[in-house]
Design an enzyme around this catalytic site. Structure first.
Site, PDB file in Angstrom:
ATOM      1  NE  ARG A 107      58.866  -4.887  18.272  1.00 57.82           N
ATOM      2  CZ  ARG A 107      58.051  -5.695  17.593  1.00 57.82           C
ATOM      3  NH1 ARG A 107      58.504  -6.334  16.533  1.00 57.82           N
ATOM      4  NH2 ARG A 107      56.796  -5.868  17.961  1.00 57.82           N
ATOM      5  CG  HIS A 134      56.235  -6.547  11.113  1.00 57.48           C
ATOM      6  ND1 HIS A 134      57.557  -6.892  11.300  1.00 57.48           N
ATOM      7  CD2 HIS A 134      55.567  -7.073  12.184  1.00 57.48           C
ATOM      8  CE1 HIS A 134      57.685  -7.581  12.414  1.00 57.48           C
ATOM      9  NE2 HIS A 134      56.506  -7.710  12.962  1.00 57.48           N
ATOM     10  CD  GLN A 137      54.411 -11.903  11.602  1.00 59.92           C
ATOM     11  OE1 GLN A 137      54.937 -11.669  12.673  1.00 59.92           O
ATOM     12  NE2 GLN A 137      53.978 -13.114  11.274  1.00 59.92           N
ATOM     13  CG  ASP A 229      48.541  -7.345  13.427  1.00 60.05           C
ATOM     14  OD1 ASP A 229      48.838  -7.976  14.455  1.00 60.05           O
ATOM     15  OD2 ASP A 229      49.194  -6.374  13.002  1.00 60.05           O
ATOM     16  CB  CYS A 269      51.805 -11.240  13.159  1.00 59.35           C
ATOM     17  SG  CYS A 269      51.124  -9.663  13.690  1.00 59.35           S
ATOM     18  NE  ARG A 296      58.910 -12.546  12.686  1.00 63.65           N
ATOM     19  CZ  ARG A 296      58.714 -11.519  13.527  1.00 63.65           C
ATOM     20  NH1 ARG A 296      57.553 -11.385  14.165  1.00 63.65           N
ATOM     21  NH2 ARG A 296      59.654 -10.615  13.707  1.00 63.65           N
TER      22      ARG A 296
END
Length: 320
Positions: A107, A134, A137, A229, A269, A296
């Site tokens: 990440r 991402h 996600q 988001d 998310c 997730r």
């Protein structure tokens, strides 16, 4: 479907059938672990390096608990333990980690660092988030929508917010499922032109609709799913006041939902700020955000299983 040994850096590198397969595996694991309470140590004896330059709740918990549930050993490293390209080159880091663990999830701030890590590693590398993409996600988002609607084909997604990494991931994959996409971003916060071009090409190839605007209500019109988001990602704190001014009028409320399709739902998310989605919508029956968060776990487990083993799902293939 053979995905063993592959990297998972972006959904652009995966075909429609390959992404559907990952969602199938996720559904299968969810059924076997959560509902049937089976014990499946499919990754026993394997270890995973987890490099986190950015803090996380969902990515860390889903990966760490998911890998452990499968019988493996996750090793969590922060910038206090490892700093890519600073105290050791990314090339050297990749080679050392490859000699000690079976996969690497990173990440990171820079997509370029992730790509170099994958280039130099001899084990699968998974994108846990970058400034550009991402994909984990979006797998969770699509699994959530498939569970709720029974199929993804023909759905219209409405993105209302920043032209960021999450939107990039949607734009590089939604058409592969036959989903239409309507995007509203403020001027100056549009999606990357390269991504827009890719999305336009996919839209033509898969026969879907792509629409970009600066008007949130225009983007929400007739949509099945409203998605947003955070407006201020980690590393953008100095831009907070500028961004709050730019995104005025972009909050998702019940007024936004009035122009959407009947039975519309919400995805976010997380973490959410009230200026992005008000409490009335966020905690309403239309909100799928907590199912989305749980998924997730099942989707990252599916990715890890598929990249590291020859596992075949037992559950009947869902309709996509």
């Amino acid at each position: 479907m053979q995905l063993k040994g592959r990297d998972f850096l972006t959904l652009r590198n995966y075909t429609a059938d390959e992404i559907k397969y990952l969602l199938w595996v996720a559904s299968d694991l969810k059924e076997r672990f959560k509902h049937k309470q089976e014990y499946l140590p499919l990754l026993q004896g394997k270890s995973l390096t987890m490099i986190f330059e950015k803090r996380s709740t969902r990515t860390r918990l889903s990966t760490e608990t998911g890998f452990a549930l499968l019988g493996g050993h996750p090793c969590f490293l922060t910038t206090q333990d490892i700093h890519l390209g600073i105290n050791e080159s990314i090339t050297d880091t990749a080679r050392v980690l490859s000699s000690m663990t079976d996969a690497i999830l990173a990440r990171v701030y820079k997509q370029a660092d992730l790509e170099l890590l994958a280039q130099e590693a001899s084990v699968p590398v998974i994108n846990g988030l970058s400034d550009f993409d991402h994909p984990l996600q979006i797998l969770a988002d699509y699994l959530t929508l498939q569970e709720h609607y029974g199929s993804l084909k023909g759905l219209t997604l409405s993105w209302i917010g920043d032209g960021n990494n999450v939107l990039n991931a949607i734009m590089m994959s939604a058409s592969k499922f036959g989903m239409n996409l309507q995007v509203a971003t403020p001027k100056g916060f549009e999606p990357d032109p390269t991504i827009t071009k890719i999305a336009e090409e996919y839209s033509i190839k898969y026969g879907t609709k792509l629409f970009l605007t600066t008007d949130p209500l225009e983007a929400a019109h007739g949509a099945n799913v409203l998605i947003t988001d955070t407006w201020i990602s980690m590393g953008q704190e100095e831009e907070k006041q500028e961004r709050l001014r730019a995104f005025q009028g972009y909050q998702i409320t019940m007024q936004t939902g009035k122009v959407a399709s009947p039975g519309w739902t919400l995805l976010h998310c997380l973490p959410r700020k009230p200026e992005e989605v008000d409490d009335e919508v966020f905690y309403s029956p239309q909100s799928l955000v907590f199912k989305e968060a749980e998924n997730r776990k099942w989707t990252i487990m599916a990715v890890m299983i598929s990249l590291l083993t020859d596992y075949s799902p037992q559950l009947r293939r869902p309709v996509f």
